[in-house]
Design an enzyme around this catalytic site. Structure first.
Site, short mmCIF file in Angstrom:
data_model
loop_
_atom_site.label_atom_id
_atom_site.label_comp_id
_atom_site.label_asym_id
_atom_site.label_seq_id
_atom_site.Cartn_x
_atom_site.Cartn_y
_atom_site.Cartn_z
N ASP A 199 0.88 -1.18 0.00
CA ASP A 199 0.00 0.00 0.00
C ASP A 199 0.92 1.23 0.00
OD1 ASP A 199 -3.12 0.78 1.36
OD2 ASP A 199 -1.50 2.28 1.28
N ILE A 200 0.71 2.09 -0.99
CA ILE A 200 1.55 3.29 -1.12
C ILE A 200 1.30 4.21 0.08
CG2 ILE A 200 2.11 5.29 -2.55
CD1 ILE A 200 1.33 3.65 -5.00
N ASN A 207 -2.51 12.99 -4.60
CA ASN A 207 -3.72 13.46 -5.27
C ASN A 207 -4.07 14.88 -4.85
OD1 ASN A 207 -4.39 11.29 -6.91
ND2 ASN A 207 -5.57 10.26 -5.31
N ASP A 216 -2.47 9.13 -10.91
CA ASP A 216 -2.51 8.02 -11.86
C ASP A 216 -1.13 7.74 -12.45
OD1 ASP A 216 -5.18 7.75 -11.43
OD2 ASP A 216 -5.83 8.41 -13.42
N GLU A 242 -4.58 2.26 -4.51
CA GLU A 242 -3.11 2.33 -4.47
C GLU A 242 -2.55 1.13 -3.72
OE1 GLU A 242 -4.46 2.72 -1.30
OE2 GLU A 242 -2.65 3.81 -0.66
P1 GH3 Z 1 -1.59 5.49 4.05
O1 GH3 Z 1 -0.16 5.79 4.14
O2 GH3 Z 1 -2.22 5.26 5.37
O3 GH3 Z 1 -1.88 4.36 3.12
O4 GH3 Z 1 -2.29 6.79 3.45
P2 GH3 Z 1 -2.99 6.96 2.07
O5 GH3 Z 1 -3.22 8.41 1.85
O6 GH3 Z 1 -2.24 6.26 1.00
O7 GH3 Z 1 -4.32 6.13 2.30
P3 GH3 Z 1 -5.79 6.33 1.93
O8 GH3 Z 1 -6.38 4.94 1.84
O9 GH3 Z 1 -6.42 7.25 2.90
O10 GH3 Z 1 -5.82 7.00 0.51
C1 GH3 Z 1 -5.72 6.30 -0.65
C2 GH3 Z 1 -6.03 7.24 -1.75
O11 GH3 Z 1 -5.84 6.65 -3.01
C3 GH3 Z 1 -7.46 7.71 -1.73
C4 GH3 Z 1 -7.90 7.69 -3.18
O12 GH3 Z 1 -8.36 8.95 -3.61
C5 GH3 Z 1 -6.66 7.36 -3.93
N1 GH3 Z 1 -6.90 6.52 -5.08
C6 GH3 Z 1 -7.50 5.30 -5.12
N2 GH3 Z 1 -7.54 4.85 -6.39
C7 GH3 Z 1 -6.98 5.81 -7.18
C8 GH3 Z 1 -6.74 5.92 -8.60
O13 GH3 Z 1 -7.06 5.04 -9.40
N3 GH3 Z 1 -6.13 7.05 -9.04
C9 GH3 Z 1 -5.74 8.03 -8.17
N4 GH3 Z 1 -5.14 9.10 -8.67
N5 GH3 Z 1 -5.98 7.96 -6.85
C10 GH3 Z 1 -6.58 6.86 -6.36
MG MG Z 2 -1.95 4.17 1.09
MG MG Z 3 -4.87 2.04 0.78
MG MG Z 4 -5.09 3.46 3.47
#
Ligand code: GH3
Ligand code: MG
Ligand code: MG
Ligand code: MG
Length: 322
Positions: A199-200, A207, A216, A242
């Site tokens: 998980d990123i 974003n 993306d 992500e």
């Molecule tokens: P953490 O270190 O705890 O993982 O923090 P985080 O910000 O990575 O975690 P969180 O799950 O809160 O956020 C994930 C984000 O990924 C939220 C969502 O908008 C974004 N995301 C999900 N799918 C896509 C996608 O296909 N494209 C883009 N650009 N963003 C995406």
């Molecule tokens: Mg994340």
């Molecule tokens: Mg996540």
């Molecule tokens: Mg998360």
């Protein structure tokens, strides 16, 4: 991925198949040791199609595996066994779906019937009438083109069903099916299997600060780094959002952990280029590693990997937990 995109665009443009069915001539392979008869067919077909003649059946079999739209085979020849040629062409994967017109002496009932039994698509009675030749050839070539078009479309759809559209990696559905099979084999004493769940870190910030398109872009680059850091037999997948999963058949927990740390370091070390950004963006990833154990299920294995991710996050992110 680019190939897939181009294929999709091609299919979109030619959605009714008309573009490729109209006009353009077909590649016709004439298999006949009667040179006079073959030359006459070449003369007639040549105005519309691209005919080539093979007098030797062995050479013709090889030529028939190439991009051929129609084979015209003399099955009444005394010089070679045309029926045997038809059977061989039908049993080879590369020429199985190529239409065949059988040139046959109408008085030769047994061979005519045998040819039909072997699956020739149409019959051309000898002596060959030029108008009949042209009409039957045209019909078979048109059918072949349409069948090719449908097959390409089907292959494309099947591929899309197992592929993540943004990154070109395997999608979650495909991963689940593969993992199910591997965990099943491992549970029965077969090769072990390991998973990396990742998980990123703070992806939401990417974003929020640079926009969804930049996000993306990061996901696509992440996929490239993932794919280039694993073995050919490993399955890098986009699990969703992500989150990514790599399935590693045959890998122990130790081996998988080493790969996970190599990926983690590669992600952190090279900033990710983003549109309009002069400098790259430093990205980090949290990874949980789990290897199959006795009585495992795919869900349990992934859950242990996910728990690793959770622990990595709570310990400050950018780390591997096995
Ligand atoms: P953490 O270190 O705890 O993982 O923090 P985080 O910000 O990575 O975690 P969180 O799950 O809160 O956020 C994930 C984000 O990924 C939220 C969502 O908008 C974004 N995301 C999900 N799918 C896509 C996608 O296909 N494209 C883009 N650009 N963003 C995406
Ligand atoms: Mg994340
Ligand atoms: Mg996540
Ligand atoms: Mg998360």
């Amino acid at each position: 991925l680019r190939e897939r995109e181009e294929s999709g665009r091609r299919l979109g443009v030619d959605a009714d198949g008309a573009g490729r069915l109209r006009g353009s001539g077909g590649r016709v392979l004439i298999v006949d040791d009667n040179e006079l008869q073959a030359e006459k067919m070449v003369t007639h077909l040549g105005g519309e199609h691209r005919p080539v003649v093979e007098t030797d059946p062995a050479a013709a079999l090889i030529a028939g595996r190439g991009p051929i739209d129609l084979m015209i085979v003399n099955v009444s020849s005394s010089g070679f066994d045309g029926l045997r040629f038809v059977a061989q062409a039908r049993s080879s994967e590369a020429s199985r779906r190529t239409p065949i017109l059988a040139v046959v002496d109408p008085a030769d009932r047994p061979r005519l019937l045998k040819a039909l039994e072997l699956g020739v698509n149409d019959i051309l009675p000898r002596p060959v009438d030029s108008e009949e030749l042209m009409a039957r050839a045209r019909t078979q070539i048109r059918r072949k083109r349409y069948a090719d078009f449908l097959k390409e479309k089907l292959d494309y759809s099947l591929e899309m069903a197992v592929t993540d559209a943004l990154t070109g990696l395997h999608n979650r559905r495909y991963m689940a099916g593969q993992l199910q099979a591997m965990v099943g084999r491992a549970a029965q004493g077969g090769d072990p299997v390991a998973v990396l769940v990742m998980d990123i870190d703070h992806f939401k910030v990417v974003n929020d600060s640079f926009g969804h398109d930049a996000g993306d872009e990061v996901l696509r680059e992440f996929a490239v780094r993932l794919a280039t850091n694993v073995r050919a037999i490993d399955l890098p997948c986009r699990f969703g959002g992500e989150e990514f999963v790599v399935v590693m058949p045959g890998a122990t927990l130790e081996a998988a952990s080493r790969v996970a740390d190599r990926i983690r370091r590669d992600i952190e070390a090279q900033p990710f280029p983003i549109m309009g950004g002069a400098e790259g963006l430093t990205i980090t990833v949290s990874i949980g590693v789990a290897a199959s154990i006795a009585g495992d299920t795919p869900e349990a294995l992934l859950k242990r990997g996910d728990e690793g991710v959770y622990e990595a996050k709570s310990q400050g992110r950018n780390q591997v937990i096995s």
